[in-house]
Enzyme design. Structure first.
Site, PDB file in Angstrom:
ATOM      1  CD  GLU A  25      -3.042  -1.052   0.332  1.00 59.07           C
ATOM      2  OE1 GLU A  25      -3.201   0.027  -0.278  1.00 59.07           O
ATOM      3  OE2 GLU A  25      -3.782  -2.028   0.171  1.00 59.07           O
ATOM      4  CG  LEU A  26       3.533   1.006  -2.445  1.00 55.39           C
ATOM      5  CD1 LEU A  26       4.364   0.667  -3.665  1.00 55.39           C
ATOM      6  CD2 LEU A  26       4.338   0.762  -1.172  1.00 55.39           C
TER       7      LEU A  26
ATOM      8  CB  CYS B 159      -1.970   7.139   1.066  1.00 48.39           C
ATOM      9  SG  CYS B 159      -3.248   6.211   1.907  1.00 48.39           S
TER      10      CYS B 159
END
Ligand code: NAP
Length: 492
Positions: A264-265, A298
């Site tokens: 999960e970037l 994010c």
């Protein structure tokens, strides 16, 4: 620290490495136990010290996780589910003090921290329900000469690495499915926010999680702790949430043992406001997508593309809304914007804004760091007419800065939105169903918020495409990340 409650919640956290069911200091042959300080970003003052794990501690944790794996895989699914459910209940019972703890180490306002505790707990409730629904398959081979039998098994010991921005939820989103699937694990929280994870580990112990199933390593030496684990061969899975830069480095390390990975970037979310958008909804959605977690998410809207006919009014209304948000220490009443995580985080935001203004963007609100108090504060900022050359349209801002870019046609907005190596989430505001379908089908992201500024829920598959990641967390598919499929060919 300023008040008794604050001292108390920090004191109650177990301050050790959790290895094989015991809390212990860092094992440092020669130079005595190493420790590091956790800081309150709203005061730039230390909260407490924790063990600073190194490679020997990591290998001890791996021994414990590896030894516990067969026994844990054999525990009845209902028993695993019950542990998760008890931990869910305890998280909710202790919502207030865990929220205060999170605010102290991370900075977000207490009301938002309470929201994160509930969101984090919900992953445990969701995955306790999934633990008892792991199934397999049975089919007759197409030629009728055999049977195809499939079963699901835990992937094995997993390394979980989490970031500082959601200190509890990024943990439960991984620990929940790992427990449900029957995997043992080692978790390494971010060095800025390890206290929430230590408190959570204590709760899981009290809920009956057997020794060795969850091991926790706090450290400022992530490479020394994680790389030997990924190269060992006994770890079978990496689940990572963090930056794309570190994610790529870890993917390369995982190649050595061909590990299963969930990544999960980073994100660079576009938010598109079409000419037929309901402006009330769009401004409210943009404020939520930008300001949740002080912009340190994010999923934060990083670039706002607004139809030229609405751009002026949208920008003015967004500036009024963000300008009314009170900035301060997250423990103070009425504060909705806390500090950024550290000096590096604040300075990066300041540099990106300076660059955008130098390129021609017009500050409508904010635009410079707050220097007249301790801590790492940056005020809500709105920038109009941001040119394509501004770096903040390409880089994750991770702060309360909203850049607005006008566009003329849907095709232009779509091309701008997709012009990024990231693909986590996109937001679209339109009242026209045909246009909504056109955008949602073409946006290159794992998630789309349609007339909605917040997409996260444990019941939905969260994750990105392109350089925003691999795999999904949450939803029906979340548990898949921790399961292998075994196929048995039957001559029957
Ligand atoms: P980061 O610098 O990549 O750190 C994330 C985690 O990786 C931390 O625990 C960090 O430890 C660890 N780490 C750093 N270098 C490592 C190495 N060489 N080997 C092993 N582990 C290492 O990211 P961050 O600044 O904490 O978090 C912000 C990023 O996370 C943003 O890019 C954001 O978009 C992303 N994020 C993504 C999602 C999602 O679901 N897609 C959710 C939340 C956040 P240390 O703390 O010791 O450095």
């Amino acid at each position: 620290m300023t008040d008794h409650n604050e001292t108390d919640v920090v004191e109650r956290v177990p301050k050790g490495l959790l290895i094989g069911g015991s809390w212990r200091p860092q094992a440092a042959p020669g130079d005595g136990p190493r420790e590091f300080q956790v800081e309150d970003p709203s005061l730039a003052e230390p909260l407490c010290s924790l063990p600073d794990a190194g490679t020997p501690d990591a290998l001890d944790a791996l021994d414990a996780a590896h030894a516990a794996q067969p026994g844990w895989a054999a525990v009845a699914p209902r028993e695993r589910a019950d542990i998760l459910y008890r931990a869910y209940q305890e998280l909710m019972r202790r919502q207030d003090d865990l929220a205060l703890l999170m605010t102290l180490e991370m900075g977000k306002p207490v009301a938002e921290s309470r929201g994160e505790i509930a969101y984090a707990a919900e992953f445990f409730r969701w995955f306790c329900e999934e633990a008892v629904r792991i199934d397999g398959g049975w089919q007759t081979s197409p030629d009728g000469n055999g049977r195809i039998w499939t079963m699901r098994q835990p992937v094995g010991p997993a390394l979980l690495i989490t970031p500082w921005n959601f200190p509890m939820a990024m943990g439960t989103r991984k620990i929940g499915p790992a427990i449900a699937a029957g995997c043992t694990m080692i978790i390494k929280p971010a060095h800025q926010t390890p206290l929430s994870m230590l408190a959570l580990a204590g709760i899981l112990q009290d809920a009956g999680l057997p020794a060795g199933v969850l091991n926790v390593l706090t450290t400022t030496r992530p490479g020394e702790v994680c790389e030997p684990l990924l190269r060992d061969g006994r770890i079978r899975k990496l689940s990572f949430t963090g930056s794309t830069k570190v994610g790529k480095l870890l993917l390369a390390q995982c190649a050595d043992q061909v590990l299963r990975t969930s990544m999960e970037l980073g994100g660079n979310a576009p938010l598109v406001v079409c000419e037929d958008a309901d402006l009330d909804k769009a401004v409210a959605g943009a404020a939520a997508a930008k300001m949740r977690n002080i912009g340190e998410a994010c999923t934060a809207a990083n670039r706002m593309y607004v139809h030229a006919s609405l751009a002026g009014e949208f920008t003015a209304r967004l500036a009024v809304r963000l300008g009314a948000m009170q900035v301060g220490r997250g423990t103070e009443p009425d504060v909705v914007v806390g500090p950024l995580i550290d000096a590096a985080g604040r300075d990066k935001v300041a540099r990106l804004v300076e660059d955008a203004v130098a390129e021609g963007a017009k500050p409508v609100l904010g635009g410079a760091p707050i220097e007249d108090r301790p801590g790492y504060f940056y005020p809500p900022t709105v920038l109009a007419d941001v040119p394509a050359t501004a770096r903040l349209l390409r880089e994750e801002i991770f702060g309360p800065v909203a850049p607005v870019v006008p566009f003329e046609t849907d095709e232009e907005a779509l091309a701008l939105a997709n012009d990024t190596e990231h693909g986590l989430v996109s937001y679209v505001f339109t009242e026209n169903l045909r246009r909504a379908l056109w955008f949602t089908e073409r946006l290159e992201s794992g998630m789309v918020g349609l007339n909605k500024g917040v997409v996260s829920t444990p019941a939905a598959p969260f994750g990105g495409i392109k350089q925003s990641g691999l795999g999904r967390e949450g939803g029906r598919v979340g548990i898949e990340e921790f399961l292998e499929t075994k196929y048995v060919a039957l001559d029957a």
